[in-house]
Every structure is written in C-alpha cells, then in structure tokens.
Design a protein around this motif. Structure first.
Motif, PDB file in Angstrom:
ATOM      1  N   ASP A 172      15.911   4.782  -3.428  1.00 56.52           N
ATOM      2  CA  ASP A 172      15.055   4.093  -2.452  1.00 56.52           C
ATOM      3  C   ASP A 172      14.027   3.169  -3.086  1.00 56.52           C
ATOM      4  N   HIS A 173      13.770   3.336  -4.388  1.00 60.81           N
ATOM      5  CA  HIS A 173      12.614   2.666  -4.986  1.00 60.81           C
ATOM      6  C   HIS A 173      12.893   1.250  -5.485  1.00 60.81           C
ATOM      7  N   SER A 174      14.140   0.793  -5.378  1.00 58.44           N
ATOM      8  CA  SER A 174      14.473  -0.477  -6.036  1.00 58.44           C
ATOM      9  C   SER A 174      14.769  -1.605  -5.060  1.00 58.44           C
ATOM     10  N   GLY A 177      17.530   5.238   3.280  1.00 58.99           N
ATOM     11  CA  GLY A 177      16.151   5.479   3.684  1.00 58.99           C
ATOM     12  C   GLY A 177      15.275   5.878   2.515  1.00 58.99           C
ATOM     13  N   ILE A 178      14.044   6.277   2.836  1.00 58.47           N
ATOM     14  CA  ILE A 178      13.061   6.674   1.821  1.00 58.47           C
ATOM     15  C   ILE A 178      13.115   8.190   1.653  1.00 58.47           C
ATOM     16  N   MET A 179      12.986   8.629   0.413  1.00 60.98           N
ATOM     17  CA  MET A 179      13.225  10.033   0.071  1.00 60.98           C
ATOM     18  C   MET A 179      12.480  11.022   0.982  1.00 60.98           C
ATOM     19  N   HIS A 180      11.227  10.748   1.286  1.00 58.31           N
ATOM     20  CA  HIS A 180      10.465  11.741   2.058  1.00 58.31           C
ATOM     21  C   HIS A 180      10.879  11.736   3.525  1.00 58.31           C
ATOM     22  N   THR A 181      11.338  10.585   3.987  1.00 58.28           N
ATOM     23  CA  THR A 181      11.851  10.530   5.350  1.00 58.28           C
ATOM     24  C   THR A 181      13.204  11.259   5.386  1.00 58.28           C
ATOM     25  N   THR A 240       9.964  14.951  -7.475  1.00 59.57           N
ATOM     26  CA  THR A 240       9.363  14.166  -8.560  1.00 59.57           C
ATOM     27  C   THR A 240       8.699  12.928  -7.989  1.00 59.57           C
ATOM     28  N   ASP A 241       7.831  13.172  -7.049  1.00 55.09           N
ATOM     29  CA  ASP A 241       7.110  12.068  -6.431  1.00 55.09           C
ATOM     30  C   ASP A 241       5.876  12.666  -5.791  1.00 55.09           C
ATOM     31  N   SER A 242       4.758  11.991  -5.958  1.00 61.94           N
ATOM     32  CA  SER A 242       3.503  12.598  -5.514  1.00 61.94           C
ATOM     33  C   SER A 242       3.409  12.727  -3.998  1.00 61.94           C
ATOM     34  N   HIS A 243       4.247  11.997  -3.253  1.00 64.10           N
ATOM     35  CA  HIS A 243       4.179  12.123  -1.795  1.00 64.10           C
ATOM     36  C   HIS A 243       5.135  13.165  -1.238  1.00 64.10           C
ATOM     37  N   THR A 244       5.673  13.991  -2.108  1.00 66.11           N
ATOM     38  CA  THR A 244       6.543  15.087  -1.666  1.00 66.11           C
ATOM     39  C   THR A 244       5.892  15.957  -0.577  1.00 66.11           C
ATOM     40  N   THR A 272       5.503  -0.770   5.892  1.00 66.70           N
ATOM     41  CA  THR A 272       6.199  -0.201   4.743  1.00 66.70           C
ATOM     42  C   THR A 272       5.773   1.244   4.552  1.00 66.70           C
ATOM     43  N   SER A 273       6.503   1.973   3.745  1.00 67.31           N
ATOM     44  CA  SER A 273       6.169   3.312   3.236  1.00 67.31           C
ATOM     45  C   SER A 273       6.657   4.437   4.122  1.00 67.31           C
ATOM     46  N   CYS A 274       7.031   5.501   3.421  1.00 72.12           N
ATOM     47  CA  CYS A 274       7.359   6.755   4.091  1.00 72.12           C
ATOM     48  C   CYS A 274       6.184   7.206   4.948  1.00 72.12           C
ATOM     49  N   THR A 275       4.972   7.010   4.437  1.00 68.31           N
ATOM     50  CA  THR A 275       3.771   7.495   5.134  1.00 68.31           C
ATOM     51  C   THR A 275       3.763   7.054   6.592  1.00 68.31           C
ATOM     52  N   GLY A 330      13.919   1.277   2.477  1.00 71.91           N
ATOM     53  CA  GLY A 330      13.521   1.734   1.152  1.00 71.91           C
ATOM     54  C   GLY A 330      12.041   1.459   0.949  1.00 71.91           C
ATOM     55  N   CYS A 331      11.571   1.637  -0.273  1.00 72.35           N
ATOM     56  CA  CYS A 331      10.121   1.626  -0.529  1.00 72.35           C
ATOM     57  C   CYS A 331       9.513   0.223  -0.507  1.00 72.35           C
ATOM     58  N   THR A 332      10.241  -0.769  -0.931  1.00 65.46           N
ATOM     59  CA  THR A 332       9.823  -2.184  -0.905  1.00 65.46           C
ATOM     60  C   THR A 332       8.360  -2.386  -1.328  1.00 65.46           C
ATOM     61  N   THR A 333       7.573  -2.970  -0.428  1.00 65.52           N
ATOM     62  CA  THR A 333       6.206  -3.353  -0.781  1.00 65.52           C
ATOM     63  C   THR A 333       5.379  -2.169  -1.261  1.00 65.52           C
ATOM     64  N   CYS A 334       5.618  -1.008  -0.703  1.00 68.06           N
ATOM     65  CA  CYS A 334       4.809   0.164  -1.053  1.00 68.06           C
ATOM     66  C   CYS A 334       4.875   0.460  -2.544  1.00 68.06           C
ATOM     67  N   ILE A 335       6.017   0.233  -3.174  1.00 64.49           N
ATOM     68  CA  ILE A 335       6.145   0.533  -4.609  1.00 64.49           C
ATOM     69  C   ILE A 335       5.972  -0.726  -5.460  1.00 64.49           C
ATOM     70  N   GLY A 336       5.549  -1.821  -4.844  1.00 63.52           N
ATOM     71  CA  GLY A 336       5.337  -3.032  -5.651  1.00 63.52           C
ATOM     72  C   GLY A 336       6.561  -3.909  -5.725  1.00 63.52           C
ATOM     73  N   GLY A 343       0.944   1.057   3.821  1.00 62.70           N
ATOM     74  CA  GLY A 343       1.308   1.934   2.699  1.00 62.70           C
ATOM     75  C   GLY A 343       0.252   2.992   2.484  1.00 62.70           C
ATOM     76  N   ASN A 344       0.162   3.459   1.273  1.00 65.34           N
ATOM     77  CA  ASN A 344      -0.784   4.528   0.983  1.00 65.34           C
ATOM     78  C   ASN A 344      -1.624   4.250  -0.255  1.00 65.34           C
ATOM     79  N   ARG A 345      -1.297   3.209  -0.990  1.00 66.59           N
ATOM     80  CA  ARG A 345      -2.060   2.903  -2.206  1.00 66.59           C
ATOM     81  C   ARG A 345      -2.321   1.417  -2.273  1.00 66.59           C
ATOM     82  N   GLY A 350      -3.073  -4.887  -8.156  1.00 68.64           N
ATOM     83  CA  GLY A 350      -1.802  -5.068  -8.849  1.00 68.64           C
ATOM     84  C   GLY A 350      -0.711  -4.122  -8.412  1.00 68.64           C
ATOM     85  N   ARG A 351      -1.030  -3.108  -7.609  1.00 66.37           N
ATOM     86  CA  ARG A 351      -0.010  -2.134  -7.202  1.00 66.37           C
ATOM     87  C   ARG A 351       1.070  -2.810  -6.333  1.00 66.37           C
ATOM     88  N   VAL A 352       0.607  -3.596  -5.373  1.00 62.97           N
ATOM     89  CA  VAL A 352       1.540  -4.195  -4.424  1.00 62.97           C
ATOM     90  C   VAL A 352       2.260  -5.382  -5.056  1.00 62.97           C
TER      91      VAL A 352
HETATM   92  S1  SF4 Z   1       4.914   6.467  -1.083  1.00 61.98           S
HETATM   93 FE1  SF4 Z   1       5.861   4.443  -1.130  1.00 61.98          FE
HETATM   94  S2  SF4 Z   1       6.870   4.383  -3.105  1.00 61.98           S
HETATM   95 FE2  SF4 Z   1       6.426   6.534  -2.705  1.00 61.98          FE
HETATM   96  S3  SF4 Z   1       8.255   7.319  -1.710  1.00 61.98           S
HETATM   97 FE3  SF4 Z   1       6.897   6.629  -0.098  1.00 61.98          FE
HETATM   98  S4  SF4 Z   1       7.533   4.544   0.324  1.00 61.98           S
HETATM   99 FE4  SF4 Z   1       8.371   5.083  -1.631  1.00 61.98          FE
END
Ligand code: SF4
Length: 871
Positions: free
Chosen positions: A124-126, A174-178, A207-211, A414-417, A481-487, A513-515, A519-521
């Motif tokens: 999802d991150h690419s 989709g995004i891993m947490h979804t 292996t992701d802080s939003h688990t 954007t973002s799973c959040t 996928g993660c798109t803008t949320c992961i930069g 997003g959540n962060r 430079g993150r975005v």
């Molecule tokens: S927080 Fe952003 S980068 Fe991390 S999994 Fe969710 S959408 Fe992807």
C-alpha cells in the motif's frame, strides 16, 4: 501467589460447539472491573502461552499492578499474527532471504527458516499520485506503481511462494489498517490446542505505528519495529514491561457537525500535553457508547501521534454493528459476542477501572479543528489557522497575480486514519455536492486527490450518488493506498512549484492524514494542516490556506453570491441517510477479492526457488551485510567521535527519509551512475531492499541540522581527524577504516514518527555503536536494539546543548556486555579536545532482559541465525 486451580479454562457454547477460553472472571473475581481491558488482554495472553513458574510470576505481577497502577515487571506477549506493509516487509523479507543464504552457506537446509506465525503484507505504501482529477487515475497510477516497483514486487511474490505463511495483498487492495479492520481482524477466533478447541481473542502486532487502528474494534495490537516483528515471526515472544495505562474517560456526545477527526485531534493535543510517551491508552466511560466503531478506529489510529502504544476501545454492540456492516458472518459475530461477554472482555460504560493516570474529555466540547502547520499535536480552532501561518513569518519576495501567499498546493483526502470510516467520506461527498450545486469548484492551482483505504469506498460513494460530486470538485479516486499520507503526492502543481521557487508564495498541504512534519508530505512543502475529509474539500475550493473558513461569505459563486462554510457543511442526518443508501455489507469482501485478482500483479513473474537469486546489477535489492552469521555485538568500552549532534524531535523521516529521492542529490548520482534515470528515481522507501542506497540516504533530510559544525550541506558531517566536511557515509567509512568508533548525540524524543527499521539499519551500516539522548521514541529505541545499537538515556537535564560538543571532543562509553542491565547505569564521559574529562549521568535505555540478550548477540538477525546454526 495465584492458585493453580483458577487457571482452569471456562467453557462457552457458540455455533453448536463447546469452546474453552481463559476464564478471566474466575481468575480475577471481584477485581475484574478494576483491571483495564488492555491488561485483561495481556493477562489472557500470558495464561494461554506460559505455564509453571513463568505464568505464576507474570500473573502475580499483573495482579500487583492493580495496587500501584504501575510495574517494573516484564511479561511475554505472543500475538497470533503479524501485519506488515510493502516498505517494512521488503527489508524484513530481504533479511530472511539473506539469512537463508547464510544458512545454506553453513550447510543448513535453508527451507527450515520460515515464519511460524501468519504474516500479512499489504502493498500500500508505494502508490503515488501522478494522475489526478480524472476518472481513469486509479488505472494509470496503478500501472505507474507496478512499472516503477516491478523488481521489488517480484521479490514479494517470490517471498509469498518460498516462505510458508506469508500472504501478500497486492496493490489496489487498500491500506493495511483498513484491510485489517475490514478483512483480517476476527476480534475473536478459535484455535485447536492439545486439550481441545479454544475461543481466543484476536491479538496482533504490525510493523507500522498506526497498527492500533484495529484497537477501535477491540483487537489488541500495536506497532513494533520490523526487527521486533522478525523475532515474533520466528516464534519468540515480544517482551514488554507491564505498561502504565492512561485512561481517557469520555462523557457526553459529539455535537452535530463535529466529526471523529476533530475528536482525534483533540485527544492528540490533550494526551501530548500530559506527556504520554509509550503508555497504553484505553478509552472508557459513557461517551464511548455514543461513538460508532468506525469513529473509534479514527481515534485509535492516532495513538502514535498522541505518544501512546495503544488507543484501545472495548467490544460492545457497536463493534458488532461494524462487523455486520463490513460483511462478517453471523456465526463469527455470535462467537465474538459470546466470547467477549463470557471471558470478561466486554465493554461496560459504567466500569471504573484502575488507571495509572487519566484525563476526561466531554465530547460536547469538541469543535471543528485543524492541526498544524508543523506537528499533529498543534491543535487549532478553524479560525486560528490563518494566524498560525502568519506566525511562520513568511513574506513573499513579490506577489504573483491571482496566487495567494499561502496557496493550497495539495488537497488530499488520504490516509487510513480518515478514509476508513465511511461516514467521513460520505461527509466529504456531501460537501462536494452542495458546493457543486452552487457552481463552486477547486482553485485551479490545487492538486486534488482522494485515495481511500478500501476499494469498497468506490461502491458506497457511487451508490450514495456522491462519487460524481467528488469528481466534479477534483476529488476523483486516484487509487487505494497511502499516497500523500506517506509522502507520495506526486509532483507539485507547476504553478505553485515555480512561484515558490521564485519566492512568491509558500506552498501549503491540506490533508486528512495524521502527520505533518516539514517535508513529510513533500520535500518542498514545509507547512501542512491535518483535518477531516470535508474540510479538505472546502480548502481546495478556497485555494488559500490563510483564509478563515469560518468567517462569513468565504466562497464566491460565478454569479457573485457569497457562501459560508456552514451552508456547505453536511448535517448528521444527511450523513446517516447517505450511509444507509450507500453501504452494503457484501461490497467489502467482493471488492477486496476483485482488487486481489489484480492482473498486473499476477503477471509479474517470480522465481520459484528456495533461495532468492540476487542480481548483482540490481538497484532495488541487495543482500545486506548485517544479515550474516559473522556480525557481532557492538557492546564494549569505547571512545567515540560524534558522527552527528542533533537537536530535539529528530524523526525517523530525518534519519531515513521515505519521500522522493531528490534528483540533484548524491544518492541520485549514485543511482544514475548505476543505470537509473535521474527523472524517475522513485522514493527512498522503494529502495529499502538496497542497503547501499539506504546507507547513503541516512540523515538525508534538508531540515535536519547537524550541530557539529554550522552550515553543513544536507547529509554531511565533519570528519574531525582531517577537518573535512564530507558525506556522512564517507566519514563513517573513514572512521571504520581507522578502527575508530562513532556515536550520535541527540535531543529529546529521538526517533519519533514512523516505525521505520531502516532508521536503525542505516545507523548500523554507518557503524554507530550508541545513540545518546535524553529520551527516545518507543519503536525507534526498540529498533536500535534490534540492530545491536545501544540507546543511552542522558539523565539530570543533560542534553546536546549542555554537552556542547566541539570538533575534537569525544565520548567515552563503558558498555561492556556484562555491564548492561535493563535501565542500569552506563558510565559516559566527554573527553574534551584539550584532555579535560566530564562525566555525564546516563542509563541504558534498555527495558527487558531479552533486549540485553539481543544487544549481546549483536541484534535480532544474529540472534535468529544463532538458533538455526549448529553450535
Ligand atoms: S498512516 Fe498513512 S502511511 Fe501509514 S498506513 Fe496509514 S495511510 Fe499509510
């Protein structure tokens, strides 16, 4: 001491079967209601996975916690499954492939090395936003993603066939947490054990802080580093100190128009304000029952932003509603209800558990908020956003006709959040509809995108009649996928990019997003605001991040009529009506299955061999040197040069960036010299299978200041013996060749942000033996240990400023293996260039005996190899 008899399992009946379960009500008796649910989960886990004295000790420690609300005791935790994404899984799987090589070279059958737990990998991150504001964008972006990442993806396909238990969810699913919420999480499941069939809670790590997003539906899980996940995958428990638990008591109910995103931002600000750092957070009280499970998941998701390991909500009827709405079977739902009610894991809004400390939030006091422009905890009421931008002090060198000083360059839903809860996307669609009916549209310089976490979003938005409205505002779906949320927002719109280069404006990103660290975005975007999806649409229409959207008449129609945000804002009744119209439970499994069948993915050829055939010319995948049996411990008594001295809040993005590789960088030169095209280098995250690139990428962030010498170029340092300023990896090489040690000296919260094990791996490749800082972010601390690097906590107010390291000063660290104890003292001395010696009080930032043992082995990988190699 606990009584052995009370470990006898209970028996429940579900689906015509008698199932055993850990009988927490019998074990805890009258103490059940006082124990937070997160600790009940840990208790259940300990009882099921340990026995004898180990179990007695762990259970006693958990019961003793109830008296004090804190504990120094360590307990093991054995999750039932592991979740990864493509950028954390690639290096982990590359490590496993390299470990298989090491075993084969030692004459051991490499196919013996397999994960022992189910491992789900979400690709999802690419996904990058190259095409947007057009209905064929998902196809175009998916083609672009697969073309760019084909080599890495072929490797993932190899892993899914060569390694038992590894399941890959391809791009577009989709995004891993979804995916975790909608497809993988069972909440409760059954397990065949020696003494019969058991009902057990779904407990996992990712292996992701939003688990912790999955905490929103009562599944205990949290984010760990890739290295910690590797230990768990190979059957070792993860050891944790019994956590302090922060209770967040919710009362009242959200006011109409206030969304789950607003509450998540308030929770983030409130918990950061009391200094939450690594604790488990649990939500309780009557306000919890007013929130739908989708809303709870938004709040749970932001646990890393509020500094917590978990953001847990217990299971209740609203959890069951969510499971039903996302297509789980009635039998599965009945099992969840029967198990949670009987096993003492059912949420009681009247319960008053013991917590280490707590706060209370009256939901009725939450308003419409944004956070930014540089940190997620910087909560603002909507009208304060323009003032926050004014405070940045930016004044344009000159003005460009029609372009505001702070143009919205990116407006991303954007973002799973904030895309997993259908209510938030429906709300965005409703705002788009009202704006469209008034003839409003997005400002022409804004790059708009909608990237939901679930492919089912397309179905429910279309059925609710809102997809066309969103498309009309520029928010056509760009992919899943993660798109803008992961930069990965893709290039900035030309007009804003050029104007910013020219000093005519400061680009601002608006995202759900959540962060929003600078430079993150996007590397060229320093200012970003986080907010709910409908507000993102409103800002896209305004086009000016400095406009007060809550003022009167903020938008002007073609006919000259002024419109306020309140006129566009959806009501709760409208959201609920469109949810009823749009949502169908069958969408979730069907759309996920259709996305899984992705023909572009299936067409990728993957080698069918037990060992991965490395390609010596590859720029994507290289066998890493640290995955070798010969790698030893970095512990010892040593005198070291500081390779870098950095300040507070250094994030893993600073240490190992994920965003686009700048075409004018040394990393780009390295890749171009090896055949890559300078205009298509992809993001750093896509190179995590190639240690040579990632070593050069370490600390490659233009906002990171190396205080060792002012004014150094990005990713450079001072090589003290020669007095030359050079790329960090060059200096590291020279120190290594001269047999000299290096350390990093850092400020507070070192390693905050994403759970990026490459942030630790990069430091290992640079030869860094220890990091000295007053505090560490939880996952990065664990990752440092996973790579054999000693985190040392500076005490009594010591920090980089007080250490005042000057060129030529060195640091002595007494860290011989026998001396390192969990939280034990570590002798640290500054040896000044003129020979003066100054002691610095410090302790090992090591929490458990298992971490000590990992440091002695040299990290996770040597430790796993040790288990498989003949003695
Ligand atoms: S927080 Fe952003 S980068 Fe991390 S999994 Fe969710 S959408 Fe992807």
């Amino acid at each position: 001491m606990t009584d052995e008899r009370i470990f006898a399992p209970g028996v429940l009946h579900a689906g015509g079967r008698a199932l055993r379960y850990t009988d927490l009500p019998a074990l805890l008796g009258a103490r059940l209601g006082r124990m937070p649910l997160v600790l009940r989960h840990l208790l259940d886990n300990v009882v099921r996975h340990t026995d004898g004295a180990e179990r007695e000790a762990a259970v006693d420690a958990l019961l003793a916690w109830l008296d004090t609300g804190t504990s120094e005791a360590e307990i093991p935790f054995q999750p039932g499954r592991v979740l990864m994404h493509d950028t954390t899984s690639t290096p982990a799987l590359v490590d496993i492939a390299a470990m298989r090589d090491a075993l084969a070279e030692a004459g051991v059958d490499p196919t013996r090395l397999n994960p022992v737990l189910p491992v789900d990998v979400s690709v999802d991150h690419s996904l990058a936003v190259e095409a947007y504001a057009r209905t064929d964008a998902p196809v175009l972006n998916l083609q672009h993603e697969i073309r760019r990442n084909a080599e890495r993806y072929r490797f993932l396909r190899w892993a899914s066939t060569a390694l038992r238990g590894v399941r890959i969810h391809p791009p577009g699913t989709g995004i891993m947490h979804t995916i975790n919420l909608e497809q993988l999480a069972t909440v409760a499941t059954t397990e065949q054990r020696a003494d019969g069939e058991w009902a057990v809670p779904d407990q996992m790590i990712g292996t992701d802080s939003h688990t912790p997003m999955v905490n929103g539906i009562g599944v205990l899980g949290w984010g760990v580093g890739g290295l910690e996940a590797q230990t768990v995958m190979f059957g070792l428990p993860t050891m944790l100190r019994i956590p302090d638990v922060v209770g967040v008591r919710l009362t009242g109910a959200l006011r109409p128009g206030v969304l789950a995103t607003d509450l998540a931002l308030v929770v983030t600000q409130r918990l950061r304000a009391i200094g939450v750092s690594g604790e488990f957070v649990e939500f309780h009280g009557p306000g919890v029952s007013t929130l739908a499970a989708g809303e709870r998941s938004v709040i749970a998701n932001m646990a890393p932003e509020y500094g917590a390991t978990t953001g847990f909500f217990g299971v209740d009827t609203r959890t069951l509603d969510y499971l039903r709405a996302t297509g789980r079977s009635e039998a599965a739902i009945a099992l969840v209800e029967a198990f949670c009610r009987q096993a003492g894991l059912w949420f009681d809004p009247q319960a008053t558990p013991r917590f280490t400390r707590g706060i209370e939030i009256d939901l009725a006091t939450v308003g419409t908020h944004v956070a930014g422009p540089r940190r997620p905890q910087d909560l603002l009421d909507l009208p304060q956003a323009p003032q926050a931008l004014a405070k940045t002090g930016f004044v344009p060198a000159h003005r460009q006709e029609g372009l505001p000083d702070f143009p919205v360059a990116i407006a991303a839903i954007t973002s799973c959040t904030n895309t997993s809860d259908p209510g938030l996307l429906i709300a965005a669609g409703l705002l788009a509809r009202k704006a469209r009916r008034l003839g409003l549209r997005a400002a022409p310089w804004v790059k708009t995108s909608l990237a939901p976490g679930s492919p089912a979003a397309a179905s429910y938005l279309a059925r609710a009649g809102l997809a066309e409205d969103l498309e009309a505002m520029g928010f056509a779906i760009v992919g899943y996928g993660c798109t803008t949320c992961i930069g990965n927002p893709g290039p900035l719109p030309d007009r804003v990019r050029d104007a910013q280069k020219d000093g005519a404006c400061k680009a601002v990103a608006i995202l759900s997003g959540n962060r929003n660290f600078p430079g993150r975005v996007h590397p060229d975007v320093e200012l970003s605001f986080i907010m709910s999806p409908p507000l993102v649409v409103a800002y896209a229409i305004a086009g000016d991040a400095a406009r007060d959207l809550q003022g009167q008449g903020v938008f002007t129609t073609d006919e000259g009529r002024t419109v306020s945000l309140a006129e566009l804002w959806p009501t709760r009744e409208e959201i609920e009506a469109h949810l009823r119209q749009g949502l169908q439970a069958a969408d979730f499994a069907r759309d996920f299955a259709a996305a899984t069948a992705n023909p572009l993915w299936q067409a990728l050829e993957a080698p069918a061999t037990p060992l991965f055939p490395w390609d010596s010319t590859s720029n994507a995948l290289r066998r890493p040197p640290f995955a070798a049996a010969s790698e030893g411990s970095l512990l010892g008594d040593f005198r070291a040069h500081p390779l870098l001295v950095v300040g507070d809040d250094v994030t893993t993005d600073h240490i190992s960036p994920a965003s686009a590789i700048p075409p004018d960088s040394l990393v780009a030169d390295f890749l171009v010299a090896r055949g890559d095209k300078r205009d298509d280098l992809n993001v750093f995250a896509s190179r995590r299978g190639n240690w040579q690139v990632m070593m050069r990428a370490a600390f490659h962030n233009k906002t990171l200041v190396n205080q060792l010498k002012p004014g150094m170029p990005v990713a450079h340092t001072l090589h003290v013996p020669s007095g030359e300023v050079m790329p960090i990896w060059d200096a590291a090489d020279r120190y290594r060749d001269a047999g000299e040690s290096v350390v990093v000296v850092a400020g507070e919260r070192y390693g905050m942000g994403s759970s990026r094990d490459w942030a630790a791996k990069g430091q290992r490749l640079l030869g860094i033996r220890a990091v000295l800082a007053p505090s560490f972010e939880r996952i990065h601390r664990s990752n440092l240990i996973g790579m054999g690097i000693l985190p040392v906590r500076l005490e009594d107010g010591w920090c980089p400023q007080r250490m005042a390291m000057q060129p030529g000063d060195r640091v002595e660290v007494d860290a011989a293996p026998g001396r390192i104890e969990p939280r034990g003292p570590v002798a640290v001395r500054i040896v000044r260039a003129d020979g003066r010696v100054e002691p610095v009080p410090a302790r090992a930032a090591v929490e458990t005996r298992m971490e000590v043992s990992l440091l002695r082995d040299g990290g996770v990988i040597p430790s796993i190899l040790k288990q498989h190699l003949p003695h």
